[in-house]
Write a protein that holds these residues in place. Structure first.
Motif, PDB file in Angstrom:
ATOM      1  N   ARG A 258       0.810  -1.215   0.000  1.00  0.00           N
ATOM      2  CA  ARG A 258       0.000   0.000   0.000  1.00  0.00           C
ATOM      3  C   ARG A 258       0.846   1.270   0.000  1.00  0.00           C
ATOM      4  NH1 ARG A 258      -5.174  -0.396   3.777  1.00  0.00           N
ATOM      5  NH2 ARG A 258      -5.652  -2.104   2.352  1.00  0.00           N
ATOM      6  N   HIS A 259       2.108   1.104   0.331  1.00  0.00           N
ATOM      7  CA  HIS A 259       2.987   2.283   0.318  1.00  0.00           C
ATOM      8  C   HIS A 259       3.365   2.684  -1.106  1.00  0.00           C
ATOM      9  CE1 HIS A 259       5.391  -1.344   0.192  1.00  0.00           C
ATOM     10  NE2 HIS A 259       6.361  -0.656  -0.344  1.00  0.00           N
ATOM     11  N   LEU A 260       3.130   1.786  -2.058  1.00  0.00           N
ATOM     12  CA  LEU A 260       3.496   2.083  -3.448  1.00  0.00           C
ATOM     13  C   LEU A 260       2.377   2.883  -4.123  1.00  0.00           C
ATOM     14  CD1 LEU A 260       4.974  -1.388  -4.529  1.00  0.00           C
ATOM     15  CD2 LEU A 260       6.208   0.674  -3.799  1.00  0.00           C
ATOM     16  N   PRO A 261       2.704   3.582  -5.229  1.00  0.00           N
ATOM     17  CA  PRO A 261       1.654   4.325  -5.944  1.00  0.00           C
ATOM     18  C   PRO A 261       0.552   3.376  -6.443  1.00  0.00           C
ATOM     19  CG  PRO A 261       3.846   4.910  -6.756  1.00  0.00           C
ATOM     20  CD  PRO A 261       4.022   3.732  -5.852  1.00  0.00           C
ATOM     21  N   ILE A 262      -0.679   3.893  -6.491  1.00  0.00           N
ATOM     22  CA  ILE A 262      -1.809   3.099  -6.990  1.00  0.00           C
ATOM     23  C   ILE A 262      -1.755   3.082  -8.516  1.00  0.00           C
ATOM     24  CG2 ILE A 262      -4.327   2.893  -7.020  1.00  0.00           C
ATOM     25  CD1 ILE A 262      -3.391   2.693  -4.214  1.00  0.00           C
ATOM     26  N   LEU A 263      -1.669   1.900  -9.084  1.00  0.00           N
ATOM     27  CA  LEU A 263      -1.543   1.797 -10.539  1.00  0.00           C
ATOM     28  C   LEU A 263      -2.889   1.882 -11.246  1.00  0.00           C
ATOM     29  CD1 LEU A 263       1.204  -0.967 -10.789  1.00  0.00           C
ATOM     30  CD2 LEU A 263       1.465   1.503 -11.054  1.00  0.00           C
ATOM     31  N   ASP A 264      -3.949   1.451 -10.567  1.00  0.00           N
ATOM     32  CA  ASP A 264      -5.282   1.474 -11.166  1.00  0.00           C
ATOM     33  C   ASP A 264      -5.770   2.928 -11.157  1.00  0.00           C
ATOM     34  OD1 ASP A 264      -8.010   1.472 -11.646  1.00  0.00           O
ATOM     35  OD2 ASP A 264      -8.395  -0.362 -10.510  1.00  0.00           O
ATOM     36  N   GLU A 265      -5.768   3.524 -12.342  1.00  0.00           N
ATOM     37  CA  GLU A 265      -6.048   4.961 -12.403  1.00  0.00           C
ATOM     38  C   GLU A 265      -7.483   5.316 -12.034  1.00  0.00           C
ATOM     39  OE1 GLU A 265      -4.761   6.621 -16.096  1.00  0.00           O
ATOM     40  OE2 GLU A 265      -2.685   5.995 -15.755  1.00  0.00           O
ATOM     41  N   THR A 266      -8.427   4.433 -12.386  1.00  0.00           N
ATOM     42  CA  THR A 266      -9.816   4.753 -12.038  1.00  0.00           C
ATOM     43  C   THR A 266     -10.013   4.656 -10.525  1.00  0.00           C
ATOM     44  OG1 THR A 266     -10.456   2.465 -12.509  1.00  0.00           O
ATOM     45  CG2 THR A 266     -10.883   4.085 -14.225  1.00  0.00           C
ATOM     46  N   ALA A 267      -9.376   3.658  -9.906  1.00  0.00           N
ATOM     47  CA  ALA A 267      -9.473   3.539  -8.449  1.00  0.00           C
ATOM     48  C   ALA A 267      -8.808   4.739  -7.790  1.00  0.00           C
ATOM     49  CB  ALA A 267      -8.826   2.242  -7.976  1.00  0.00           C
ATOM     50  N   LYS A 268      -7.641   5.123  -8.323  1.00  0.00           N
ATOM     51  CA  LYS A 268      -6.925   6.267  -7.736  1.00  0.00           C
ATOM     52  C   LYS A 268      -7.764   7.535  -7.818  1.00  0.00           C
ATOM     53  CE  LYS A 268      -2.593   8.766  -7.531  1.00  0.00           C
ATOM     54  NZ  LYS A 268      -3.292   9.996  -7.173  1.00  0.00           N
ATOM     55  N   ALA A 269      -8.456   7.706  -8.947  1.00  0.00           N
ATOM     56  CA  ALA A 269      -9.306   8.894  -9.097  1.00  0.00           C
ATOM     57  C   ALA A 269     -10.395   8.902  -8.023  1.00  0.00           C
ATOM     58  CB  ALA A 269      -9.934   8.917 -10.494  1.00  0.00           C
ATOM     59  N   GLN A 270     -10.946   7.725  -7.728  1.00  0.00           N
ATOM     60  CA  GLN A 270     -11.974   7.666  -6.684  1.00  0.00           C
ATOM     61  C   GLN A 270     -11.414   7.996  -5.299  1.00  0.00           C
ATOM     62  OE1 GLN A 270     -14.117   3.932  -6.723  1.00  0.00           O
ATOM     63  NE2 GLN A 270     -15.824   4.927  -7.780  1.00  0.00           N
ATOM     64  N   PHE A 271     -10.215   7.481  -5.018  1.00  0.00           N
ATOM     65  CA  PHE A 271      -9.594   7.795  -3.723  1.00  0.00           C
ATOM     66  C   PHE A 271      -9.352   9.302  -3.613  1.00  0.00           C
ATOM     67  CE2 PHE A 271      -7.614   3.380  -4.251  1.00  0.00           C
ATOM     68  CZ  PHE A 271      -8.618   2.772  -3.537  1.00  0.00           C
ATOM     69  N   ASP A 272      -8.825   9.874  -4.699  1.00  0.00           N
ATOM     70  CA  ASP A 272      -8.515  11.308  -4.685  1.00  0.00           C
ATOM     71  C   ASP A 272      -9.779  12.139  -4.482  1.00  0.00           C
ATOM     72  OD1 ASP A 272      -5.918  10.630  -5.090  1.00  0.00           O
ATOM     73  OD2 ASP A 272      -5.852  11.158  -7.229  1.00  0.00           O
ATOM     74  N   VAL A 273     -10.850  11.739  -5.158  1.00  0.00           N
ATOM     75  CA  VAL A 273     -12.103  12.492  -5.055  1.00  0.00           C
ATOM     76  C   VAL A 273     -12.667  12.382  -3.635  1.00  0.00           C
ATOM     77  CG1 VAL A 273     -14.523  12.484  -5.793  1.00  0.00           C
ATOM     78  CG2 VAL A 273     -12.701  12.476  -7.495  1.00  0.00           C
ATOM     79  N   LEU A 274     -12.589  11.191  -3.047  1.00  0.00           N
ATOM     80  CA  LEU A 274     -13.099  11.033  -1.673  1.00  0.00           C
ATOM     81  C   LEU A 274     -12.275  11.890  -0.712  1.00  0.00           C
ATOM     82  CD1 LEU A 274     -15.155   9.587   0.150  1.00  0.00           C
ATOM     83  CD2 LEU A 274     -13.437   7.829   0.557  1.00  0.00           C
ATOM     84  N   TRP A 275     -10.973  11.856  -0.902  1.00  0.00           N
ATOM     85  CA  TRP A 275     -10.078  12.637  -0.054  1.00  0.00           C
ATOM     86  C   TRP A 275     -10.412  14.124  -0.158  1.00  0.00           C
ATOM     87  CZ3 TRP A 275      -6.297  16.409  -0.381  1.00  0.00           C
ATOM     88  CH2 TRP A 275      -5.423  16.497   0.707  1.00  0.00           C
ATOM     89  N   GLN A 276     -10.579  14.577  -1.403  1.00  0.00           N
ATOM     90  CA  GLN A 276     -10.907  15.977  -1.672  1.00  0.00           C
ATOM     91  C   GLN A 276     -12.261  16.350  -1.062  1.00  0.00           C
ATOM     92  OE1 GLN A 276      -8.699  17.814  -3.325  1.00  0.00           O
ATOM     93  NE2 GLN A 276      -9.904  19.702  -3.157  1.00  0.00           N
ATOM     94  N   ASN A 277     -13.266  15.501  -1.282  1.00  0.00           N
ATOM     95  CA  ASN A 277     -14.607  15.781  -0.751  1.00  0.00           C
ATOM     96  C   ASN A 277     -14.592  15.836   0.777  1.00  0.00           C
ATOM     97  OD1 ASN A 277     -15.983  16.040  -3.191  1.00  0.00           O
ATOM     98  ND2 ASN A 277     -16.313  13.826  -3.358  1.00  0.00           N
ATOM     99  N   ALA A 278     -13.860  14.922   1.385  1.00  0.00           N
ATOM    100  CA  ALA A 278     -13.798  14.906   2.847  1.00  0.00           C
ATOM    101  C   ALA A 278     -13.117  16.170   3.350  1.00  0.00           C
ATOM    102  CB  ALA A 278     -13.064  13.657   3.326  1.00  0.00           C
ATOM    103  N   ARG A 279     -12.052  16.565   2.683  1.00  0.00           N
ATOM    104  CA  ARG A 279     -11.306  17.745   3.118  1.00  0.00           C
ATOM    105  C   ARG A 279     -12.142  19.013   2.970  1.00  0.00           C
ATOM    106  NH1 ARG A 279      -5.784  20.468   1.175  1.00  0.00           N
ATOM    107  NH2 ARG A 279      -7.227  21.203  -0.404  1.00  0.00           N
TER     108      ARG A 279
END
Lengths: 473, 211
Positions: A71-92
């Motif tokens: 999990r310390h490595l970059p997320i290779l699945d770009e669609t999954a990464k986009a979802q994580f980023d959006v959740l992080w952004q929305n929460a913030r």
């Protein structure tokens, strides 16, 4: 006042508005969100210029698509990464508390909610996930909602709801050794069918339910949706109170006593009327194994794959035929003769510490069969993972040949790279054996953690009762 | 949400009980960020072969059902996962009406949030629709929400039941969040007196970890 059910009491306690001919507006105490079903709700909210009303009552989790290793490595699945980023952004942006994939409290939302004591008796709880029914084990009214309703709850902290019918599922008698909460709920679904609970909220009762630990009750309530019921609940008792004491979000000292007293009032009154009553005898339940493509297609481990010709109803017959074709099973095959390719121990159904302890008891000192391509243990949360490691369970698993992973939904839904390949067959402690659920063309058999662990050792299903393993869960 | 009043269109049959939402939109497509674009993904595993070519055996790929906008289905349609991606896919494919003997609760509810009319008919009535659809290429049905009828212009006329509130929402395409927000005063009053929200216990010890 007429005697009320637990459901009736929680409903009444959360009524914001009632009007004839309209759904009620009920207040939502806790709203869990995850990366999979929430992005469109936040987008809708923004487009309408609306705000999150109660970020303090909303809890965000990364679980569905998170990797379970490296999990310390970059997320290779770009669609999954986009979802994580959006959740992080929305929460913030909205001030919602987020347990991201690097939080030490991260895990499957339905494992973490109870584990942190965010879930409490008498609450209303929703999440954009059908297994939200899990939280009902603590005596809460908890159910899954769609993304439009997520948006509604974000904006109003309320939900428009019609009142459900009520069903009492009473499991009397004593659960034999080797029979787990998973076998109880699979037997219930086998009895009432996957639409048997449609339109209902289930209350589980009876000696065998009361005897279950909180984690066992969560397993039972988790799969209420697989019987068609949106919610399942167990009335709070001393087991519930003891479980909650000391949990991080639970009040302490005098406040705890006051809370506990209030929690214990959320039980059905004597003589409360249910629209439907179903009864089972726990003493007669055998280890359960699904043979088809929905959780109602289930039988005893001592049985054989059924012959579709035995079903009188033509629709059921054709369903069974299609299921056997997909599963590549022949009618009459003994369940114990079915070989397994991969084993998955995890999911919001069976990934808690007691599940892992039970599986470890089966595995200890043995080796995974050479015919097994992969055996995975995925703890439901990082708290479970740490606890298991402190108890040495990880070593028992890895020494036997299991892979020990980080927390998440994993192969239950296969949104990360933990996928069951086409044509392969799993023994899985998860909740759905739908076509393609664990991966396109994959074949899932749902079982308890004891049965999954034993299948990993034997390479095929076995009757765990023959192994003389004490099975508390 | 687009309102629903009347709709006439080509009928396509999915002759299978317990069609689950995993089947409608498989999990790998639940990682998208939009509500649109799921039509081409609907029934993905049944509809496409391994290489991505259309599966000629899957009924929606038959030329006679191309352009269908009324879906007839069997019991417990939409069971399983709560994913709204399933009704998004149904709508984006072009279906405005679904007709089945019964639905799973969450899917049924989600249809109304997206301007899809899920009609419930008796099993023998649905059987009759399957017979007529299979017998006649180009078979069309009309759904009239105001009058709560399904008809084929050829003697078939079924009346269906629907909750009056849901009917109203769908007919007018109302925004239910806006409706609930009209009760802001009641929500605020409730929040002041409701113990479970009034006592929000901040974690005393989040396993000694800040996140």
């Amino acid at each position: 006042m007429a005697p009320r059910t637990l459901y009736g009491k929680i409903w009444q306690a959360h009524l914001v508005r009632e009007a004839p001919g309209q759904p009620a507006l009920i207040y939502i105490d806790r709203h869990f969100i995850h990366e999979g079903t929430s992005p469109q709700a936040f987008a809708g909210l923004k487009a309408a210029g609306r705000k999150v009303r109660r970020p303090d009552l909303t809890f965000a989790m990364m679980d569905h698509s998170v990797p379970t290793r490296d999990r310390h490595l970059p997320i290779l699945d770009e669609t999954a990464k986009a979802q994580f980023d959006v959740l992080w952004q929305n929460a913030r942006e909205t001030g919602i508390r987020l347990f991201d994939m690097h939080s030490r409290n991260q895990g499957i939302v339905h494992v973490v909610g109870p584990e942190l004591g965010i879930t409490q008796p008498g609450q209303t709880i929703v999440c954009g996930d059908s297994h939200t029914s899990t939280h009902g084990a603590l005596g809460a009214l908890a159910f899954g909602i769609g993304t439009s309703e997520i948006e509604h709850v974000l904006a109003t902290q309320c939900l428009q709801q019609f009142r459900s019918r009520t069903m009492l599922v009473r499991v009397d008698g004593k659960r034999p050794s080797g029979i787990t909460a998973k076998d109880i709920i699979l037997a219930i679904i086998g009895k009432i069918g996957i639409a048997g609970g449609t339109g209902h909220v289930i209350e589980y009762g009876g000696e065998a339910i009361r005897a279950l630990s909180m984690e066992g009750r969560m397993t039972v309530c988790n799969m209420s949706i697989e019987a068609g019921a949106r919610a399942g609940m167990v009335p709070p008792d001393q087991t519930t109170v003891a479980y909650l004491e000391g949990k991080p979000f639970v009040p302490r000292g005098n406040n705890f006593q006051a809370a506990a007293d209030r929690w214990l009032s959320f039980v059905s009154d004597p003589n409360a009327q249910f629209d439907t009553v179903v009864e089972l005898d726990a003493a007669r339940i055998a280890p359960q194994v699904t043979w088809g493509t929905n959780p109602g297609m289930v039988t005893d481990v001592t049985a054989r794959v059924p012959d579709p010709g035995q079903f009188a109803d033509p629709v059921l017959r054709s369903g069974a035929e299609k299921a056997l074709e997909y599963m590549a099973l022949r009618p009459g095959t003994p369940i114990v003769d079915i070989p397994v390719d991969r084993v998955f121990i995890g999911s919001c159904t069976n990934s808690r510490i007691e599940d892992l302890r039970a599986a470890a008891r089966v595995v200890a000192g043995k080796k995974v069969s050479r015919t097994i391509k992969q055996a995975l243990v995925v703890p439901g949360s990082r708290v479970v993972k740490v606890q298991a490691e402190q108890e040495g369970l990880d070593r028992i698993f890895t020494e036997a040949g299991f892979e020990w992973r980080d927390a998440g939904c994993s192969m239950c839904i296969g949104m990360n790279d933990d996928i069951l390949p086409p044509g392969e067959r799993s023994a899985s402690t998860s909740n759905r054996n739908f076509e393609g659920r664990q991966g396109r063309g994959s074949r899932t058999h749902l079982v308890s953690p004891l049965m999954a662990a034993a299948a990993a050792i034997a390479g095929h299903f076995v009757d765990i009762r023959d192994w003389n393993v004490d099975g508390n869960e | 949400m687009q309102p629903f009043d009347k709709h006439t269109g080509l009928v396509a049959p999915i002759d299978r009980v317990n069609v689950d939402t995993d089947q409608m939109i498989p999990k790998q497509f639940c990682k998208l960020l939009t509500r649109e674009g799921y039509g081409k993904l609907l029934f993905f595993d049944w509809r496409y072969l391994d290489g991505g070519a259309p599966n000629p055996e899957f009924i929606l790929n038959w030329p006679r059902y191309r352009g269908a906008s009324v879906l007839i289905a069997r019991d417990n349609f939409g069971c399983g996962s709560s994913r709204e991606h399933a009704p998004w896919g149904v709508l984006d494919y072009g279906f405005r009406v679904v007709i089945a003997p019964s639905y799973a609760d969450i899917f049924y509810n989600n249809c109304f949030k997206n301007g899809i009319l899920p009609i419930t008919l008796a099993p023998d009535q649905v059987d009759e629709l399957f017979r007529r659809t299979e017998a006649k290429e180009g078979y069309q049905l009309s759904a009239d929400l105001m009058n709560q009828t399904v008809s084929d212009g050829n003697g078939l006329l079924f009346r269906f039941e629907i909750d009056p509130f849901r009917k109203e929402i769908l007919l007018k395409g109302l925004d239910d969040i806006g409706m609930s927000l009209q009760h802001e005063a009641k929500i605020s009053a409730f929040e002041k007196s409701h113990p479970a929200t009034a006592e929000m216990f901040e974690p005393v010890d989040l396993y000694k970890v800040e996140n």
